[in-house]
Write an enzyme that holds these catalytic residues in place. Structure first.
Site, PDB file in Angstrom:
ATOM      1  N   LYS A  96     -35.127 -12.249 -67.231  1.00 49.66           N
ATOM      2  CA  LYS A  96     -35.444 -12.494 -65.819  1.00 49.66           C
ATOM      3  C   LYS A  96     -36.698 -13.354 -65.700  1.00 49.66           C
ATOM      4  O   LYS A  96     -37.686 -13.122 -66.394  1.00 49.66           O
ATOM      5  CB  LYS A  96     -35.635 -11.156 -65.094  1.00 49.66           C
ATOM      6  CG  LYS A  96     -35.852 -11.290 -63.585  1.00 49.66           C
ATOM      7  CD  LYS A  96     -35.901  -9.918 -62.922  1.00 49.66           C
ATOM      8  CE  LYS A  96     -36.188 -10.034 -61.426  1.00 49.66           C
ATOM      9  NZ  LYS A  96     -36.215  -8.719 -60.760  1.00 49.66           N
ATOM     10  N   SER A 171     -34.109  -8.897 -56.554  1.00 50.30           N
ATOM     11  CA  SER A 171     -34.512 -10.169 -57.117  1.00 50.30           C
ATOM     12  C   SER A 171     -33.864 -10.478 -58.465  1.00 50.30           C
ATOM     13  O   SER A 171     -34.030 -11.569 -59.008  1.00 50.30           O
ATOM     14  CB  SER A 171     -36.037 -10.200 -57.277  1.00 50.30           C
ATOM     15  OG  SER A 171     -36.490  -9.172 -58.148  1.00 50.30           O
ATOM     16  N   SER A 195     -34.651  -4.253 -56.617  1.00 49.41           N
ATOM     17  CA  SER A 195     -34.304  -5.513 -57.270  1.00 49.41           C
ATOM     18  C   SER A 195     -33.392  -5.386 -58.472  1.00 49.41           C
ATOM     19  O   SER A 195     -32.822  -6.381 -58.918  1.00 49.41           O
ATOM     20  CB  SER A 195     -35.582  -6.249 -57.692  1.00 49.41           C
ATOM     21  OG  SER A 195     -36.281  -6.725 -56.566  1.00 49.41           O
TER      22      SER A 195
END
Length: 485
Positions: A96, A171, A195
């Site tokens: 990520k 996210s 997220s």
């Protein structure tokens, strides 16, 4: 997967080959026993990325192909020479883009860091490398991880795996889409306000927010106060999540709040639902605005658990949830806003911050110590209340999101079922329950609405009860047709 269920990318992309269909556990096993070479796996993964990624923009900062093939070849040679194979040996992973990766472009989705190449790894990335994973690139995020819609001015938007007109969530949106479309066998993510959970729900995969401190946090400038955000795993199966969490977790002397004990979650995984006591919190007695259809899908998922022997009871905790939400907002201002203030204070960087970042910083500027302390006291009260609930129930269940995936060009839902949302993240209030209690929580898929939009529900366990949450999720996985395979 049940053939009546929508298939991500169906009709748009060729189906994944046999290698790309494998999850991380099976893939690592196939490499270590030489059913496949690491080079075979790398070629298959890169070919799948070539087929799919340009249409959805999930993987970014992809490393040079020849460099990756050389690294995979080196892994094969080491195995032939009798080298040890770690639990992720030869498994391609993309990290990520909120996590630092040594020598690999890390932008945090911000133009401020568009050319940033760290000279260190995040602690959990060090563990992945030590376990034998091959880092191939990054997965896309919203700017600084703010908002559950993955788009940024550096790479652009990531599109939903099932409908390219819809958001991937966030996210960890890039990670969820890459998983759902078989570009990655497993993925990492991070979670403060949902997220890991929200994009998993929006793309038909599993996402696990571990207990606070389970995965050592760092390196970051502040290591004591910033406790609401955690790192964790995502997977197409609970088994793969458990494997990745086993690698990610464990004490690190550099991370003062990390938990001392290390658990092999994958080996200890025991699917079991019979007799477990589940509280269905629903919309908290009407406190949460909820798009029609979400509660019905969650109820259908709960019925599957009921059929497997779980004891389901509707229940609304006697707590002031508005005060809990306001405490979350305050503490997020205090942590996220304060961390971003260095950019806000620089006129050459402030203009590059998106409105959500400005909201967090300016909210933090207005804080007094007494208000911050009061918010922490509310959080403490909720933690103690939640711990008390676990004397009566084994798990709490709520929807993962309050709206279905929405159009990609809509920054955030400002209204749900006729009720106005007063901030960019209010529509994800349902995810604050686990965050504010430091509890482990997993998104499990619950299917699709009539328009083919995915949804999930959260299974929340007692603090540090990560294994139990994974066990129930695995039991759910066994009795449901939902999720990407």
């Amino acid at each position: 997967m049940n053939q009546t269920m929508p298939v991500p990318g169906k009709g748009r992309f060729p189906p994944p080959d046999d290698i790309c269909r494998l999850g991380a556990a099976d893939l690592a096993g196939a490499i270590s026993n030489r059913t496949y070479s690491a080079a075979d796996v790398m070629k298959a993964v890169l070919a799948r990325i070539d087929e799919v990624n340009s249409h959805v923009n999930a993987i970014v900062s992809l490393r040079d192909r020849e460099e990756l093939l050389r690294e995979a070849g080196d892994a094969d040679l080491a195995l032939v020479k009798g080298g040890s194979a770690g639990p992720l040996f030869g498994v391609p992973m993309a990290i990520k883009d909120l996590a630092q990766t040594k020598g690999l472009r890390t932008t945090f989705g911000s133009p401020i860091f568009s050319n940033n190449v760290p000279d260190v790894d995040d602690f959990f990335v060090e563990r992945l490398r030590a376990a034998g994973a091959i880092i191939i690139g990054k997965t896309n995020v919203p700017e600084f991880g703010l908002g559950s819609n993955t788009y940024n001015p550096v790479y652009g938007p990531t599109l939903n795996a099932f409908d390219h007109g819809l958001t991937a969530g966030g996210s960890s949106g890039g990670a969820a889409v890459a998983l759902a479309l078989h570009m990655l066998p497993v993925a990492d993510g991070s979670d403060m306000g949902g997220s890991l959970r929200n994009p998993a729900a929006y793309n038909g995969v599993y996402g696990f927010r571990p207990s606070q401190g389970r995965v050592a946090a760092g390196p970051q400038p502040e290591a004591f106060v910033t406790q609401m955000g955690v790192e964790g795993p995502m997977g197409r199966s609970v088994r793969d999540m458990a494997l990745l969490l086993s690698v990610q977790s464990g004490y690190d002397v550099r991370s003062p709040l990390s938990l001392e004990n290390h658990i092999d979650f994958a080996t200890a995984l025991r699917p079991e639902a019979k007799g477990v006591r589940v509280a269905w919190l629903g919309d908290l007695g009407g406190h949460l605005a909820m798009e029609p259809g979400i509660l019905d899908l969650c109820a259908a998922g709960l019925n599957k658990l009921d059929d497997a022997g779980a004891v389901i009871q509707p229940f609304v905790p006697a707590f002031d949830f508005e005060s809990l939400w306001q405490a979350f907002v305050t503490l997020r201002h205090f942590t996220s806003g304060s961390a971003l203030k260095v950019h806000y204070d620089d006129p050459e960087r402030r203009y590059m911050l998106k409105p959500e970042a400005i909201f967090e910083v300016e909210g933090g500027l207005e804080l007094l110590a007494a208000k911050t302390h009061a918010a922490s006291a509310v959080r403490t009260a909720w933690f103690r209340h939640a711990v008390g609930l676990f004397d009566r129930f084994d798990f709490l269940v709520v929807p993962t999101a309050q709206v279905f995936p929405f159009p990609i060009d809509r920054h955030w839902p400002d209204e749900i079922a006729g009720r106005k949302m007063d901030s960019y993240h209010r529509w994800m209030e349902v995810c604050a329950l686990a965050t504010m209690a430091g509890c482990p929580a997993v998104n499990v898929p619950v299917g699709f609405d009539a328009g083919g939009r995915p949804m999930g529900m959260q299974v929340i366990g007692r603090p540090r009860g990560d294994q139990a949450v994974l066990n129930l999720a695995a039991a759910y996985e066994e009795v449901t047709p939902y999720g990407v395979r």
